[in-house]
Design an enzyme around this catalytic site. Sequence first.
Site: not given
Lengths: 482, 482
Positions: B91, B401, B187-188, B454
Amino acid sequence: MKKNALWLLLVLMLPAIAYGRKPEKKVTVSSGRKEEDLVTGLPGQPPVNFRHYAGYVDLGPRQKQKALFYWFFEAQHNSSGRPLVLWLNGGPGCSSVAYGAAQELGPFLVRTNGGNLTFNDFSWNKEANMLFLEAPVGVGFSYTNNSVDLGKLGDQVTSEDSLTFLINWFMKFPEFRSNEFYLTGESYAGHYVPQLAEVIYDRNKKVPRDSRINLKGFMIGNAAINEETDMTGLVDYAWSHAIVSDELHSNLHSTCRLEEEQTSNKTIQCIENIKAFSEAYNDIDIYSIYTPVCLSSDSSSSSPRRPKLVVSPSLFTYHDMWDKFPAAGYDPCTEAYTENYFNRKDVQVALHANVTNLPYPYTPCSGVIRRWSEAPSTVLPTIQKLLTGGLRIWIYSGDTDGRVPVTSTRYSIKKMGPKVMLPWRSWFHESQVGGWVETYAGGLTFATVRGAGHQVPVFAPAQSLTLFSHFLSSTPLPSKRF
Amino acid sequence: MKKNALWLLLVLMLPAIAYGRKPEKKVTVSSGRKEEDLVTGLPGQPPVNFRHYAGYVDLGPRQKQKALFYWFFEAQHNSSGRPLVLWLNGGPGCSSVAYGAAQELGPFLVRTNGGNLTFNDFSWNKEANMLFLEAPVGVGFSYTNNSVDLGKLGDQVTSEDSLTFLINWFMKFPEFRSNEFYLTGESYAGHYVPQLAEVIYDRNKKVPRDSRINLKGFMIGNAAINEETDMTGLVDYAWSHAIVSDELHSNLHSTCRLEEEQTSNKTIQCIENIKAFSEAYNDIDIYSIYTPVCLSSDSSSSSPRRPKLVVSPSLFTYHDMWDKFPAAGYDPCTEAYTENYFNRKDVQVALHANVTNLPYPYTPCSGVIRRWSEAPSTVLPTIQKLLTGGLRIWIYSGDTDGRVPVTSTRYSIKKMGPKVMLPWRSWFHESQVGGWVETYAGGLTFATVRGAGHQVPVFAPAQSLTLFSHFLSSTPLPSKRF
């Protein structure tokens, strides 16, 4: 710099060499009336309400020993009012019948290993009368009665013979003489199509009006058009798509000096790196990098698989590893199915094909062309000349092809330095992005097809029909989702 | 250079601001016995022979106003002998329950808009005991009783609170204390995972042996780890994948000086180019560039879609266009289905979730986190430190991604300058190439997953399980087709 002596290094070609030594068989087929070429009772064909024709056109009077094979589909509706479109596959040596017609964009697709043909809902003959040509001699069912001809093949012979074919074909089908005429093709047809357009264009200036061919433009996809940029794009694509290492990518640039005009004097380091690069594609389908490869034992054919595009970039033709690439489509075993289908005697009879009883089996890419003695390193000047001459030219690119990737085409177009008229934007097929498009001054359009491999209509059939339709009508691709 | 005041510019957040003004509700949930967290009767759940637990762990005694929500699945077989693995989504603000557990790699997937859960044949709890955590407070069902906490979120708070969660979770589940422990995420979570690993690592040095957490390594996918290279890779990927024009690509490099350390002083030209870049992704799913976007009217949710990764690269956080990106998966409407599912009261009751009656709906990415006040521009030094400390670290990348693309990760790893031990090669899942892999000195492995977006397990579930299994066993990925 012109390239001479670009060899097709198809190392497993002993059968072809043997055929070359056979005594000459002098068989000539007349280029008779079109009614004789009407196809009826093609095995496995679904019923349709349009006519199709197949057969030979010989290249007489001067070259009566040569005959080129075609398959022609009238448009599904309003045939007389629709354009006439020639489709050419590449190779050199690959068949427009086995690829274009039977796997990609014709109305009857060979999609299984049984005898049935699948009707293609997105056949390009929804929009135009589609003519598939196997050229030059040695490709598919096209033949010569003088095997010496097979040793003298190249770009120029191909364009000259294709022009002669066209002139003679129009004698069979004079009712299409006044229709708008377009050339289309993919891969090494990036050479064939502009070159054929040029000989038509030049001839049109010399002949009486009623002998002219009504050429309006051409469209080429994933097309080899400029060796140096094609090569650079090939290598950069493999890196940006995570297929080769940082190190190999960097070494290829430094040892092969990709951005420079190619010469045939390559360092050992460069050759080693090219070998490693080729091997990096051993495990996947370079023509469609995200789809599986064909592993079915049913698909093994009598002849080894050869690539669809072997001649360019020339750097790679110094080496024999390209023929190790798997050649694949969406169903990666489709190519083997077509080989089986067109080797059937009943199919050949129905198509009026192989009337001379060729001494070798039908293969999607030629097993008898052993060398390609002449090809320019670039066709960009030809494209420029024809743009200036007023032709409509669309270049498209399926963006998941690693062989003539979208990076190559972008570098090549940039090299031409065209002026941007309508900048880069999405185009839509129905509700999703079909790809991106940029329009340039003077009749040039570049369009990508999202998620499509080398043979774009195989992977994106509906999108490819949209593209084709907009090319023919010279209207912008849809810019909105709905 | 440390980054301060990186703002989440979620401009459509008025409801969240309103919630922030509500009077405080002081509700505390005990972190009781694990038996109270056993999940029975989850709506739509297929029958299984392993146990799963869900509920809250509060962060007392010091921060008793905060409680983090987890969902824990025992391994399908031999639970006690299998490793314990924590999964974190990114996020910042996105839920490991709504993404990781319910869309990606958990045993129960929300795949339709009805109430049924689909059993995932490739659930990672085939290999390990899987613990999904929603962190920090404000994410998913995790909450705080002091809304001031929501204004003080950042990387450090997240790692500290996650550590406290873990320590307290082990008090509930002491039988897993001695199992090998791994962190995973995407991701984050490229920030969260190394940062949490570091606080665990540092703490382990200070506490008695029996209080240590048995951390062995971590694996992160499509992970934001180094702002400058992430940014350069993002822009280069969009060009090499034919999403942006030559001109925009060139302008971004020249006006934003991507390769340099980022500063907050951007020129107007740079900002304009970033805006154009963001808009180029308006029409497709940046998280999976070849799949369709969700257009179903059924999928519209009460809150606008927000991206799964909003904070990094920071260049983009100066602008509010990222929240226009569609957030999508393989069935691009799946995200909306999970939102609907976890908002059901019967589901919440079964999961022991939302016991405080949150004054806002459940959303896959938080609607109440308004700012992210602290995040380093790079976690490469953290990764280096932990490699040196003996942790096993695998970094993977789904190569379709566009958000944290494979180019970014390659640039980032190159920046670390690791020594190659086993060079770049294909790895296989059963009979096809799963991706490519390179192994470095000191415990670092980089693996790509071919054709995956992703959220890798969504697009390549079987391949992702193979990857996970080899990571856990520290064995090389298969190098042969059969």
